[in-house]
Design an enzyme around this catalytic site. Structure first.
Site, PDB file in Angstrom:
ATOM      1  CB  SER A  89     151.189  45.439  81.970  1.00  0.00           C
ATOM      2  OG  SER A  89     150.153  44.729  82.644  1.00  0.00           O
ATOM      3  CB  SER A  91     147.552  45.277  85.297  1.00  0.00           C
ATOM      4  OG  SER A  91     147.762  43.909  85.008  1.00  0.00           O
ATOM      5  CE  LYS A 146     144.033  42.576  84.003  1.00  0.00           C
ATOM      6  NZ  LYS A 146     144.944  43.734  84.127  1.00  0.00           N
ATOM      7  CB  SER A 259     144.260  46.908  86.588  1.00  0.00           C
ATOM      8  OG  SER A 259     143.789  45.646  86.166  1.00  0.00           O
TER       9      SER A 259
END
Length: 311
Positions: A89, A91, A146, A259
């Site tokens: 993705s 994010s 992340k 996100s």
């Protein structure tokens, strides 16, 4: 899915290794004995074709012996050294893009067994600013990626698109890196551009964030309000403030307004950590649309300029 694949690799390694070992200790000597008896009866050495007729190696054993060394190497490499990971993705834009294929350094946060994920050897802890892959706390069979923002004991505030960190410090400690102890440090931001990335029809602002001396780029959508109604509410704190518990970490995506991260679901327990993202080894562009002959998952180009270490 990555966890199931790890278990599959381990089981395949154990099964093929066990078949090879049993054959080596039990059945191979018996085959050699049959061949020796046949050669003694004929009075001359037998060719390979005749040996195979007299004492054939089972097909399953042949396959196990051929794949075991390769599978064992892959399992060891993937379980304890590096694991490939595909960015699913946007994010982590602009740092990581959809179509990036990265290597995750598995031993950065402890060497763990690939099945039960219990720590075998302690090798290190996440540092603020690391890009970490971890098991998604609400659904541990999913891998998330992340950036590490908060360490155990830190207080994190994200307000009006601005990040503040009050670091956890030992008694008498005045600073932690470039962060002042006992204060909410406003993390420095510098605008890079406003026209490089889009979210629908809206332009995103690209900024350089100085996270305790580690500079990296982030994206924000200045027109999009913060989704505070969806924030994880920690007892005893304000709605946009989080105190990181011991043994946990607070993660955020670099694409701040696109996100699903710690602001929405809380903290990552240390046992959920998989490893540190360290290298982009391939990056594909996917530009096929529904009107094109080729399906959308077929790459249209390679972004060679993106290959290399991850900042």
């Amino acid at each position: 899915m990555a966890g199931y694949f790890s278990i599959f690799l381990v089981l395949l390694t154990l099964a093929s290794g066990l078949i090879w070992l049993i054959d080596h200790l039990v059945y191979a000597p018996k085959r050699k004995q049959l061949i020796a008896l046949a050669e003694g009866a004929s009075g001359k050495p037998l060719d390979e074709e005749l040996k195979e007729e007299i004492a054939p190696v089972p097909v399953l054993t042949e396959h196990a012996k051929s794949i075991f060394p390769m599978i064992a190497i892959i399992t060891l490499f993937r379980s304890f050294l590096f694991e490939p990971f595909q960015i699913p993705s946007g994010s982590m834009m602009p740092t990581l893009l959809v179509g990036d294929f990265i290597l995750v350094q598995k031993y950065s946060y402890g060497i763990k067994d690939p099945v039960w994920r219990s720590e075998l050897v302690a090798t290190g802890k996440p540092e603020r600013g690391d890009i970490a892959v971890f098991k998604f706390p609400p659904k541990p069979d999913l891998d998330f990626i992340k950036r590490v923002i908060g360490l155990p004991g830190d207080t994190i505030v994200y307000r009006n698109k601005q990040l503040y960190i009050k670091p956890h410090c030992e008694q008498g400690q005045a600073e932690q890196g470039s962060l002042l102890c006992g204060e909410y440090n406003k993390i420095a931001l510098d605008i890079i551009n406003k026209d490089e990335f889009m979210q629908g029809s809206q332009q995103l602002v690209r900024l350089e964030e100085d996270l305790d001396g580690l500079k990296h780029d982030i994206l924000i959508n200045p027109r999009l309000p913060e989704f505070k109604s969806k924030y994880y509410q920690q007892q005893g704190t304000k709605i946009d403030e989080w105190v990181v518990p011991e043994g946990h970490y607070f993660m955020m995506g670099d694409n701040r307004d696109n996100s699903e991260d710690g602001r929405a679901w809380g903290f990552v327990p240390e046992p959920n950590l998989v490893g540190k993202a360290v290298f982009i080894w391939m990056s594909f562009e996917f530009e096929n649309t529904a009107d094109d002959f080729l399906p959308s998952w077929v790459p249209t180009s390679v972004r060679f300029e993106r290959l290399g270490n991850i900042q």
